[in-house]
Design a protein around this motif. Structure first.
Motif, mmCIF file in Angstrom:
data_model
loop_
_atom_site.group_PDB
_atom_site.id
_atom_site.type_symbol
_atom_site.label_atom_id
_atom_site.label_comp_id
_atom_site.label_asym_id
_atom_site.label_seq_id
_atom_site.Cartn_x
_atom_site.Cartn_y
_atom_site.Cartn_z
ATOM 1 N N VAL A 3 116.037 39.756 -20.015
ATOM 2 C CA VAL A 3 116.811 38.640 -19.734
ATOM 3 C C VAL A 3 118.231 38.826 -20.796
ATOM 4 N N SER A 4 119.484 38.276 -20.389
ATOM 5 C CA SER A 4 120.538 38.625 -21.357
ATOM 6 C C SER A 4 120.716 37.657 -22.741
ATOM 7 N N THR A 5 119.802 36.723 -22.657
ATOM 8 C CA THR A 5 120.055 35.956 -23.996
ATOM 9 C C THR A 5 118.658 35.419 -24.352
ATOM 10 N N ARG A 6 118.367 35.286 -25.767
ATOM 11 C CA ARG A 6 117.198 34.817 -26.027
ATOM 12 C C ARG A 6 116.688 33.328 -25.593
ATOM 13 N N ASP A 7 117.801 32.501 -25.080
ATOM 14 C CA ASP A 7 117.458 31.220 -24.546
ATOM 15 C C ASP A 7 117.213 31.251 -22.870
ATOM 16 N N LYS A 8 117.239 32.356 -22.358
ATOM 17 C CA LYS A 8 117.058 32.372 -20.816
ATOM 18 C C LYS A 8 115.499 32.494 -20.566
ATOM 19 N N ASN A 9 115.006 32.106 -19.383
ATOM 20 C CA ASN A 9 113.529 31.906 -19.023
ATOM 21 C C ASN A 9 113.424 33.020 -18.418
ATOM 22 N N PRO A 10 112.346 34.026 -18.582
ATOM 23 C CA PRO A 10 112.197 35.407 -17.734
ATOM 24 C C PRO A 10 111.060 35.103 -16.658
ATOM 25 N N LYS A 29 114.995 40.946 -24.657
ATOM 26 C CA LYS A 29 115.808 39.683 -24.531
ATOM 27 C C LYS A 29 117.050 39.852 -25.209
ATOM 28 N N SER A 31 121.494 41.282 -24.705
ATOM 29 C CA SER A 31 122.471 41.522 -23.780
ATOM 30 C C SER A 31 122.707 42.881 -23.261
#
Length: 61
Positions: A3-10, A29, A31
């Motif tokens: 995932v491109s940012t740490r706050d996105k859910n995989p 996690k 970019s």
């Protein structure tokens, strides 16, 4: 999986990959921006052996 940012859910990726089965998974996690260090990607590139089949959930290239 990445995932491109740490706050996105995989979770969507995890569910899809679990349903298709795998022996090893590399998770990142970070970019995908050029020039950034991506140690999990480097680790993934070192894993495949003859006969292995990498699986990808989705590519936005």
């Amino acid at each position: 999986m990445r995932v491109s940012t740490r706050d996105k859910n995989p979770q969507l990726q995890l569910d899809a990959l679990a349903a298709s089965g795998y022996d090893e998974m590399v998770m990142e996690k970070e970019s995908g921006k050029r020039g950034l260090a991506r140690p999990a990607w480097e680790a993934l590139l070192a894993l495949p052996k003859t006969g292995d089949t990498p699986k990808f959930w989705k590519s936005d290239w």
